[in-house]
Motif scaffolding. Structure first.
Motif, PDB file in Angstrom:
ATOM      1  N   SER A 194      -1.582 -15.980   8.012  1.00 31.05           N
ATOM      2  CA  SER A 194      -1.987 -14.966   7.044  1.00 31.05           C
ATOM      3  C   SER A 194      -1.860 -13.570   7.635  1.00 31.05           C
ATOM      4  CB  SER A 194      -3.397 -15.224   6.544  1.00 31.05           C
ATOM      5  OG  SER A 194      -4.324 -14.890   7.516  1.00 31.05           O
ATOM      6  N   THR A 195      -1.973 -13.433   8.978  1.00 32.38           N
ATOM      7  CA  THR A 195      -1.763 -12.123   9.592  1.00 32.38           C
ATOM      8  C   THR A 195      -0.322 -11.673   9.415  1.00 32.38           C
ATOM      9  OG1 THR A 195      -3.402 -12.684  11.237  1.00 32.38           O
ATOM     10  CG2 THR A 195      -2.006 -10.821  11.716  1.00 32.38           C
ATOM     11  N   VAL A 196       0.628 -12.605   9.595  1.00 35.44           N
ATOM     12  CA  VAL A 196       2.042 -12.247   9.419  1.00 35.44           C
ATOM     13  C   VAL A 196       2.304 -11.831   7.972  1.00 35.44           C
ATOM     14  CG1 VAL A 196       4.388 -13.117   9.489  1.00 35.44           C
ATOM     15  CG2 VAL A 196       2.819 -13.675  11.318  1.00 35.44           C
ATOM     16  N   LEU A 197       1.744 -12.587   7.019  1.00 35.25           N
ATOM     17  CA  LEU A 197       1.901 -12.218   5.607  1.00 35.25           C
ATOM     18  C   LEU A 197       1.320 -10.829   5.348  1.00 35.25           C
ATOM     19  CD1 LEU A 197       1.036 -15.223   3.294  1.00 35.25           C
ATOM     20  CD2 LEU A 197       3.152 -13.976   3.434  1.00 35.25           C
ATOM     21  N   PHE A 198       0.155 -10.565   5.935  1.00 31.90           N
ATOM     22  CA  PHE A 198      -0.501  -9.274   5.778  1.00 31.90           C
ATOM     23  C   PHE A 198       0.386  -8.150   6.329  1.00 31.90           C
ATOM     24  CE2 PHE A 198      -3.503  -6.042   7.303  1.00 31.90           C
ATOM     25  CZ  PHE A 198      -4.233  -5.818   6.163  1.00 31.90           C
ATOM     26  N   GLY A 199       0.972  -8.387   7.515  1.00 26.09           N
ATOM     27  CA  GLY A 199       1.835  -7.374   8.113  1.00 26.09           C
ATOM     28  C   GLY A 199       3.051  -7.083   7.266  1.00 26.09           C
ATOM     29  N   VAL A 200       3.651  -8.140   6.699  1.00 24.30           N
ATOM     30  CA  VAL A 200       4.811  -7.941   5.824  1.00 24.30           C
ATOM     31  C   VAL A 200       4.401  -7.125   4.601  1.00 24.30           C
ATOM     32  CG1 VAL A 200       6.502  -9.097   4.390  1.00 24.30           C
ATOM     33  CG2 VAL A 200       5.957 -10.018   6.614  1.00 24.30           C
ATOM     34  N   GLY A 201       3.211  -7.417   4.072  1.00 17.60           N
ATOM     35  CA  GLY A 201       2.718  -6.664   2.922  1.00 17.60           C
ATOM     36  C   GLY A 201       2.474  -5.205   3.257  1.00 17.60           C
ATOM     37  N   ILE A 202       1.919  -4.936   4.466  1.00 13.34           N
ATOM     38  CA  ILE A 202       1.693  -3.552   4.899  1.00 13.34           C
ATOM     39  C   ILE A 202       3.025  -2.819   4.997  1.00 13.34           C
ATOM     40  CG2 ILE A 202       1.007  -2.144   6.878  1.00 13.34           C
ATOM     41  CD1 ILE A 202      -1.405  -2.988   5.598  1.00 13.34           C
ATOM     42  N   TYR A 203       4.031  -3.512   5.570  1.00 10.40           N
ATOM     43  CA  TYR A 203       5.362  -2.883   5.661  1.00 10.40           C
ATOM     44  C   TYR A 203       5.870  -2.515   4.273  1.00 10.40           C
ATOM     45  CZ  TYR A 203      10.376  -2.545   5.811  1.00 10.40           C
ATOM     46  OH  TYR A 203      11.644  -2.108   5.614  1.00 10.40           O
ATOM     47  N   GLY A 204       5.727  -3.444   3.318  1.00  5.64           N
ATOM     48  CA  GLY A 204       6.208  -3.171   1.964  1.00  5.64           C
ATOM     49  C   GLY A 204       5.458  -2.017   1.324  1.00  5.64           C
ATOM     50  N   ALA A 205       4.132  -1.966   1.529  1.00  5.90           N
ATOM     51  CA  ALA A 205       3.345  -0.907   0.914  1.00  5.90           C
ATOM     52  C   ALA A 205       3.721   0.457   1.485  1.00  5.90           C
ATOM     53  CB  ALA A 205       1.857  -1.175   1.119  1.00  5.90           C
ATOM     54  N   PHE A 206       4.129   0.483   2.783  1.00 10.15           N
ATOM     55  CA  PHE A 206       4.534   1.754   3.372  1.00 10.15           C
ATOM     56  C   PHE A 206       5.917   2.165   2.912  1.00 10.15           C
ATOM     57  CE2 PHE A 206       1.307   1.571   6.772  1.00 10.15           C
ATOM     58  CZ  PHE A 206       0.952   2.895   6.757  1.00 10.15           C
ATOM     59  N   SER A 207       6.839   1.213   2.826  1.00 11.79           N
ATOM     60  CA  SER A 207       8.241   1.608   2.757  1.00 11.79           C
ATOM     61  C   SER A 207       8.841   1.515   1.374  1.00 11.79           C
ATOM     62  CB  SER A 207       9.058   0.728   3.706  1.00 11.79           C
ATOM     63  OG  SER A 207       9.103  -0.573   3.206  1.00 11.79           O
ATOM     64  N   ARG A 208       8.134   0.943   0.391  1.00 14.76           N
ATOM     65  CA  ARG A 208       8.743   0.795  -0.921  1.00 14.76           C
ATOM     66  C   ARG A 208       8.953   2.146  -1.606  1.00 14.76           C
ATOM     67  NH1 ARG A 208      12.091  -2.692  -3.108  1.00 14.76           N
ATOM     68  NH2 ARG A 208      11.433  -4.824  -2.800  1.00 14.76           N
ATOM     69  N   ARG A 209      10.086   2.277  -2.247  1.00 16.04           N
ATOM     70  CA  ARG A 209      10.407   3.507  -2.946  1.00 16.04           C
ATOM     71  C   ARG A 209       9.922   3.453  -4.384  1.00 16.04           C
ATOM     72  NH1 ARG A 209      14.446   7.420  -2.223  1.00 16.04           N
ATOM     73  NH2 ARG A 209      15.204   6.552  -0.288  1.00 16.04           N
ATOM     74  N   ASN A 210       9.818   2.256  -4.922  1.00 18.54           N
ATOM     75  CA  ASN A 210       9.484   2.077  -6.324  1.00 18.54           C
ATOM     76  C   ASN A 210       8.014   1.679  -6.470  1.00 18.54           C
ATOM     77  OD1 ASN A 210       9.269   0.495  -8.900  1.00 18.54           O
ATOM     78  ND2 ASN A 210      11.323   1.318  -9.061  1.00 18.54           N
ATOM     79  N   ALA A 211       7.362   2.217  -7.492  1.00 19.76           N
ATOM     80  CA  ALA A 211       5.927   1.958  -7.657  1.00 19.76           C
ATOM     81  C   ALA A 211       5.641   0.484  -7.920  1.00 19.76           C
ATOM     82  CB  ALA A 211       5.377   2.817  -8.783  1.00 19.76           C
ATOM     83  N   ILE A 212       6.533  -0.204  -8.634  1.00 22.61           N
ATOM     84  CA  ILE A 212       6.305  -1.630  -8.893  1.00 22.61           C
ATOM     85  C   ILE A 212       6.397  -2.418  -7.590  1.00 22.61           C
ATOM     86  CG2 ILE A 212       7.135  -3.629 -10.181  1.00 22.61           C
ATOM     87  CD1 ILE A 212       8.173  -1.757 -12.266  1.00 22.61           C
ATOM     88  N   GLY A 213       7.376  -2.057  -6.741  1.00 19.01           N
ATOM     89  CA  GLY A 213       7.498  -2.716  -5.443  1.00 19.01           C
ATOM     90  C   GLY A 213       6.255  -2.525  -4.598  1.00 19.01           C
ATOM     91  N   LEU A 214       5.688  -1.319  -4.671  1.00 20.69           N
ATOM     92  CA  LEU A 214       4.450  -1.031  -3.932  1.00 20.69           C
ATOM     93  C   LEU A 214       3.320  -1.939  -4.402  1.00 20.69           C
ATOM     94  CD1 LEU A 214       2.895   1.033  -2.051  1.00 20.69           C
ATOM     95  CD2 LEU A 214       2.325   2.191  -4.147  1.00 20.69           C
ATOM     96  N   LEU A 215       3.183  -2.076  -5.726  1.00 14.56           N
ATOM     97  CA  LEU A 215       2.121  -2.932  -6.263  1.00 14.56           C
ATOM     98  C   LEU A 215       2.322  -4.387  -5.848  1.00 14.56           C
ATOM     99  CD1 LEU A 215       1.187  -1.986  -9.882  1.00 14.56           C
ATOM    100  CD2 LEU A 215      -0.276  -2.295  -7.943  1.00 14.56           C
ATOM    101  N   LEU A 216       3.575  -4.835  -5.860  1.00  6.51           N
ATOM    102  CA  LEU A 216       3.842  -6.220  -5.462  1.00  6.51           C
ATOM    103  C   LEU A 216       3.474  -6.436  -4.000  1.00  6.51           C
ATOM    104  CD1 LEU A 216       7.233  -6.926  -7.221  1.00  6.51           C
ATOM    105  CD2 LEU A 216       4.976  -7.663  -7.900  1.00  6.51           C
ATOM    106  N   ALA A 217       3.755  -5.423  -3.150  1.00  3.03           N
ATOM    107  CA  ALA A 217       3.395  -5.544  -1.735  1.00  3.03           C
ATOM    108  C   ALA A 217       1.877  -5.617  -1.574  1.00  3.03           C
ATOM    109  CB  ALA A 217       3.965  -4.372  -0.953  1.00  3.03           C
ATOM    110  N   ILE A 218       1.143  -4.849  -2.404  1.00  4.96           N
ATOM    111  CA  ILE A 218      -0.319  -4.896  -2.324  1.00  4.96           C
ATOM    112  C   ILE A 218      -0.826  -6.271  -2.770  1.00  4.96           C
ATOM    113  CG2 ILE A 218      -2.423  -3.880  -3.244  1.00  4.96           C
ATOM    114  CD1 ILE A 218      -1.003  -1.226  -3.290  1.00  4.96           C
ATOM    115  N   GLU A 219      -0.168  -6.863  -3.785  1.00  2.00           N
ATOM    116  CA  GLU A 219      -0.528  -8.218  -4.196  1.00  2.00           C
ATOM    117  C   GLU A 219      -0.342  -9.203  -3.046  1.00  2.00           C
ATOM    118  OE1 GLU A 219      -1.860  -9.260  -7.046  1.00  2.00           O
ATOM    119  OE2 GLU A 219      -1.997  -7.136  -7.502  1.00  2.00           O
TER     120      GLU A 219
END
Lengths: 101, 161
Positions: A12-37
């Motif tokens: 779950s830590t690895v999943l969390f890290g991938v999500g943090i990366y997505g929340a930082f780097s996504r250009r699109n607002a929908i992508g950001l929300l998906l990363a937070i999910e």
């Protein structure tokens, strides 16, 4: 080679890290929300693993809460994105500078 | 043995689909990757003998969040033009920050004594806790859900008159 709590927490830590990366780097607002999910998903897994290895049901209760809050957050977030899209015709986070001055 | 193999396969699937989610240019693919990741995490929860949570996760994530995501992608028309790069200029910083975070958390987790052996947590206990010890947070969550429901309808409907 039996599974321990450490295996689940690391997964779950690895999943969390991938999500943090997505929340930082996504250009699109929908992508950001998906990363937070994704982050919420990792947290729910973490609570469940701790609950079932330590034998306390409280973790599962909190996992239910996390899933509920994630659903509420997705609903409000996606509604906001649709409202922003209606006004600005774009949901690119780099271009949403209306609140900057 | 069976549980160990399925844990490794399912968590690998979850991590791979999560990586696909945060890197793909096509947002519709990203939403579908969230569905795959949720199903994989639900499978991991099944290896923990948490059947109730696995089913709730499938119901809420695959049934509600993914459908909402598909609607949002369709309504904003972003499945048509996946030409823009998916990440902004923070990409390298984001890689460094998330790797540092995973290393830090992983180090702390590996430093803890290993807990082995799954305990039995019955749905009975969870349900009783929800309506006794955690009844206040439970009611608060239902108010949050109601507020989110009303709020998202009001926000997404827009001005008609």
């Amino acid at each position: 080679m039996t599974l321990t709590l450490t295996h689940y927490l690391l997964a779950s830590t690895v999943l969390f890290g991938v999500g943090i990366y997505g929340a930082f780097s996504r250009r699109n607002a929908i992508g950001l929300l998906l990363a937070i999910e994704l982050i919420m998903l990792a947290v729910a897994l973490n609570f469940t693993a701790a609950s079932n290895f330590l034998g306390t049901a409280g973790g599962q209760v909190f996992a239910v809460f996390v899933i509920t809050v994630a659903a509420a957050e997705a609903a409000v977030g996606l509604a906001l994105i649709i409202a922003i899209y209606r006004n600005q015709k774009d949901v690119d986070l780099d271009k949403l500078t209306l609140l900057k001055w | 043995m069976m549980t160990t193999v399925s844990f490794y396969l399912l968590s690998a699937l979850a991590v791979v689909s999560a990586l696909f989610l945060v890197t793909t240019r096509n947002l519709l693919h990203a939403v579908l990757a969230l569905a795959v990741a949720s199903l994989a995490v639900a499978g991991v929860m099944l290896t923990l003998n948490a059947e109730f949570l696995a089913l709730v996760l499938i119901l809420v994530y695959v049934g509600a969040v993914v459908v909402l995501g598909v609607f949002a992608v369709m309504l904003t028309g972003h499945f048509k033009k996946p030409t823009l790069p998916s990440s902004n200029e923070l990409k390298i910083i984001a890689v460094v920050v998330s790797l540092a975070l995973v290393t830090l958390l992983g180090g702390v987790i590996l430093g803890q004594p290993a807990v082995t052996g799954l305990k039995e947590v019955s749905l009975d206990t969870v349900g009783k806790l929800l309506l006794t010890d955690y009844v206040l947070p439970f009611e608060l969550v239902s108010i949050v859900l109601l507020a989110a429901l009303v709020g998202s309808i009001v926000i997404a409907r827009g001005k008609e008159d």
